[in-house]
Design a protein around this motif. Structure first.
Motif, PDB file in Angstrom:
ATOM      1  N   GLY A   1      76.290 133.470  19.763  1.00  0.00           N
ATOM      2  CA  GLY A   1      77.592 134.082  19.516  1.00  0.00           C
ATOM      3  C   GLY A   1      77.450 135.460  18.910  1.00  0.00           C
ATOM      4  O   GLY A   1      78.192 136.389  19.255  1.00  0.00           O
ATOM      5  N   ALA A   2      76.457 135.612  18.015  1.00  0.00           N
ATOM      6  CA  ALA A   2      76.226 136.913  17.391  1.00  0.00           C
ATOM      7  C   ALA A   2      75.788 137.954  18.408  1.00  0.00           C
ATOM      8  O   ALA A   2      76.101 139.140  18.273  1.00  0.00           O
ATOM      9  N   VAL A   3      75.061 137.519  19.450  1.00  0.00           N
ATOM     10  CA  VAL A   3      74.611 138.454  20.489  1.00  0.00           C
ATOM     11  C   VAL A   3      75.804 139.110  21.173  1.00  0.00           C
ATOM     12  O   VAL A   3      75.808 140.322  21.432  1.00  0.00           O
ATOM     13  N   PHE A   4      76.846 138.349  21.468  1.00  0.00           N
ATOM     14  CA  PHE A   4      78.042 138.932  22.084  1.00  0.00           C
ATOM     15  C   PHE A   4      78.723 139.915  21.123  1.00  0.00           C
ATOM     16  O   PHE A   4      79.274 140.930  21.556  1.00  0.00           O
ATOM     17  N   MET A   5      78.684 139.599  19.823  1.00  0.00           N
ATOM     18  CA  MET A   5      79.220 140.553  18.855  1.00  0.00           C
ATOM     19  C   MET A   5      78.402 141.838  18.876  1.00  0.00           C
ATOM     20  O   MET A   5      78.951 142.933  18.763  1.00  0.00           O
ATOM     21  N   TYR A   6      77.070 141.731  19.043  1.00  0.00           N
ATOM     22  CA  TYR A   6      76.226 142.922  19.107  1.00  0.00           C
ATOM     23  C   TYR A   6      76.549 143.763  20.339  1.00  0.00           C
ATOM     24  O   TYR A   6      76.544 144.994  20.276  1.00  0.00           O
ATOM     25  N   PHE A   7      76.832 143.103  21.468  1.00  0.00           N
ATOM     26  CA  PHE A   7      77.270 143.847  22.651  1.00  0.00           C
ATOM     27  C   PHE A   7      78.546 144.624  22.338  1.00  0.00           C
ATOM     28  O   PHE A   7      78.714 145.773  22.756  1.00  0.00           O
ATOM     29  N   ALA A   8      79.460 143.988  21.610  1.00  0.00           N
ATOM     30  CA  ALA A   8      80.712 144.646  21.241  1.00  0.00           C
ATOM     31  C   ALA A   8      80.448 145.849  20.342  1.00  0.00           C
ATOM     32  O   ALA A   8      80.985 146.944  20.563  1.00  0.00           O
ATOM     33  N   LEU A   9      79.613 145.661  19.330  1.00  0.00           N
ATOM     34  CA  LEU A   9      79.326 146.751  18.398  1.00  0.00           C
ATOM     35  C   LEU A   9      78.616 147.900  19.094  1.00  0.00           C
ATOM     36  O   LEU A   9      78.918 149.073  18.851  1.00  0.00           O
ATOM     37  N   MET A  10      77.656 147.581  19.966  1.00  0.00           N
ATOM     38  CA  MET A  10      76.926 148.650  20.650  1.00  0.00           C
ATOM     39  C   MET A  10      77.825 149.385  21.644  1.00  0.00           C
ATOM     40  O   MET A  10      77.739 150.602  21.794  1.00  0.00           O
ATOM     41  N   GLY A  11      78.697 148.644  22.330  1.00  0.00           N
ATOM     42  CA  GLY A  11      79.617 149.291  23.254  1.00  0.00           C
ATOM     43  C   GLY A  11      80.489 150.313  22.553  1.00  0.00           C
ATOM     44  O   GLY A  11      80.838 151.361  23.115  1.00  0.00           O
ATOM     45  N   PHE A  12      80.838 150.034  21.307  1.00  0.00           N
ATOM     46  CA  PHE A  12      81.664 150.953  20.515  1.00  0.00           C
ATOM     47  C   PHE A  12      80.810 152.031  19.864  1.00  0.00           C
ATOM     48  O   PHE A  12      81.083 153.227  19.975  1.00  0.00           O
ATOM     49  N   ASN A  13      79.744 151.609  19.182  1.00  0.00           N
ATOM     50  CA  ASN A  13      78.984 152.547  18.352  1.00  0.00           C
ATOM     51  C   ASN A  13      78.195 153.574  19.153  1.00  0.00           C
ATOM     52  O   ASN A  13      77.921 154.664  18.656  1.00  0.00           O
TER      53      ASN A  13
END
Length: 545
Positions: free
Chosen positions: A358-370
């Motif tokens: 689940g955290a991996v999908f959050m990392y995709f979200a953060l990287m897509g933004f950051n």
């Protein structure tokens, strides 16, 4: 009105006036290293400051969280003040932003080391609170003095949209690499397992935090040096552009001008919500991995996965932003972050591997933004210049940084309050109850999920800079640099067939204009060499056929 122009000033090492070298990998690597230094200290403070003062120094989480709130609000005001001061300062042969950044780097890294000392561990509680508060607030001040000019550099290194996307990506890579090193190494170095429980290495009075802080400070200073000697400022505002009737605008006017922009308000609101989601998660995830799942190794693996996600995403950033625009990419990313964290809250897993997925999908979200957020700030700076005919990089960046600091303050306060609310026991060797672990899991997933959702709402409803609007602004500024005013540049771009909502198809004609406006556009076209679509010429050609 004045115009923005590419400088032929000093070289990157601050030498005499020469032709400026083209934008290239030196700039990208230098800017990446600068953010490595910034985030190395920032991530270390954001992740380990609260742990140090709650577990080692024994200060209650509510007090640490309150410090985060008050210091960050004060720091946010400092950011805007520093931004105005930098914009109103004179240019320097070595580059205004680079030189200002380096002037404050040494005291910043020294304070970063001093924050993690344990000589007062046996002192009265008020002594420990005073030391913690003073060192942290002063560190925040010097952080503003370095970070504002560093962040403002991006809009002066190159005027090209693709170059700025590259700089944003490289900056995020620098910060992520710093976060990776801390995420993998720090938990293993700082924690050790005793009787099946994760405790701070060295126990009470440990010096492990001071040792790690010294390494972080030295590495950060080296990163800033690499940035200083490899980045060149190429784009500068015309000295008269931000002056009205021979007088400089007041600081309050400069700040009001930035915050009255819808694009600035949109990015500020989105950034505030995203920072709460990201930093609240960063601060509590280490607690979750070590206390709920009983494994510091999971924290290290999580950091490694976050970096792996970054390297997977990086090759797609430029083509995706060209195709969909930065606003669409960030909107999708924030929605993905909301879904992933809220799903973890709903399923209530106690399997560490499932939680990591689940955290991996959050990392995709953060990287897509950051990976694109820093380019979005330059988009906002451009938009304000196009709509207001003023360019104040440091003031605009400081307003964005203001939102980041408020987000950090809210995240820190929420984290501290959450630890007290769940009944978290302080102390290097403390063991948490089952009820505390469950409540800790809940707040660590629900709060970030809600703030990711709010980020999505801010981007979709408030932030106006779509792909077409950004391309329009880039073209207006390209024409403006040919020696015309902002009003004249907008007129020429109108007759090029380019609007904030898109470009007219080839061969089509634009709406029949005012005759005097058309004559002026023809004169400007002849003077600048910018080709326009002449409706009368198109009509005459059709009649001849």
């Amino acid at each position: 009105m004045g115009k923005t122009h590419s400088s032929k000033s000093a070289s990157a090492d601050g030498g005499s006036s020469t032709a400026v070298r083209p934008f290239g990998w030196r700039d990208k690597i230098g800017y990446m290293c600068g953010d490595f230094g910034t985030d190395f200290m920032f991530v270390f403070a954001g992740t380990w400051f609260m742990i140090f003062y709650t577990k080692v120094m024994g200060i209650p989480g509510t007090i640490v969280g309150t410090l985060f709130l008050l210091a960050r609000v004060l720091d946010a005001v400092m950011d805007v003040t520093v931004g105005v001061v930098v914009d109103r300062s004179k240019d320097h042969p070595g580059g205004k932003f680079r030189v200002t950044m380096m002037r404050f780097t040494a005291p910043l890294v020294i304070l970063s080391f001093l924050m993690y000392q344990t000589f007062a561990i046996d002192a009265d509680m008020w002594v420990k609170i005073v030391y913690m508060s003073v060192t942290y607030v002063v560190w925040c001040f010097f952080y503003s003095c370095v970070n504002i000019p560093f962040g403002s550099l991006a809009s002066t290194i190159s005027a090209e949209a693709d170059d700025r996307t590259s700089l944003s990506t490289m900056r995020s890579m620098g910060g992520t690499i710093g976060g990776l090193i801390l995420g993998i190494v720090a938990p293993i170095v700082i924690y050790q397992k005793v009787d099946g429980h994760q405790v701070i290495r060295g126990g009470d009075g440990t010096h492990i935090f001071a040792i790690v802080a010294a390494v972080v400070s030295i590495a950060a200073f080296i990163g800033y040096l690499i940035c200083y000697f490899n980045v060149t400022e190429r784009v500068h505002p015309d000295p008269d552009q931000n002056t009205k009737e021979g007088e400089k605008r007041s600081p309050l006017h400069m700040i009001a001008n930035a915050f009255s922009s819808r694009s600035m308000l949109g990015i500020v609101a989105a950034a505030l919500c995203l920072l709460v989601a990201q930093l609240f998660s960063n601060q509590l995830m280490t607690y979750v991995y070590t206390d709920v799942f009983g494994s510091a190794a999971l924290a290290s693996i999580s950091g490694l996965l976050g970096t792996a996600v970054m390297f997977l995403v990086v090759p797609f950033v430029k083509p995706l932003t060209r195709r969909f625009g930065r606003k669409s990419i960030c909107s999708f990313a924030s929605a993905l972050g909301a879904v992933s964290m809220l799903l973890l809250f709903v399923i209530q897993t106690r399997n560490g591997i499932v939680f990591l997925l689940g955290a991996v999908f959050m990392y995709f979200a953060l990287m897509g933004f950051n990976l694109v957020i820093w380019a979005m700030i330059t988009d906002v700076i451009d938009d304000i210049e196009v709509t207001r005919d003023t360019r104040e990089e440091a003031t605009c960046f400081s307003c964005y940084s203001f939102a980041r600091k408020i987000g950090q303050a809210v995240a820190g306060e929420l984290a501290g309050l959450s630890l007290d609310w769940v009944g978290y026991q302080s102390g290097a060797t403390a063991v948490q109850s089952a009820a505390t672990k469950t409540a800790l899991y809940n707040v660590a997933t629900l709060v970030p999920g809600v703030f990711f959702l709010l980020t999505f709402v801010c981007l979709v409803i408030i932030y106006p800079l779509s792909r077409d609007r950004v391309l329009y602004n880039v073209e207006v500024l390209r024409v403006k640099r040919k020696g015309v005013t902002g009003e004249e540049a907008r007129l020429l771009v109108k007759y090029e067939g380019i609007t904030p909502t898109g470009t007219a198809p080839e061969g089509s004609t634009i709406e029949w204009p005012d005759f005097h406006e058309l004559e002026r556009a023809r004169e400007l076209s002849a003077r600048t060499g910018v080709a326009i679509r002449d409706p009368q010429a198109d009509t005459s050609a059709d009649a001849d056929q």
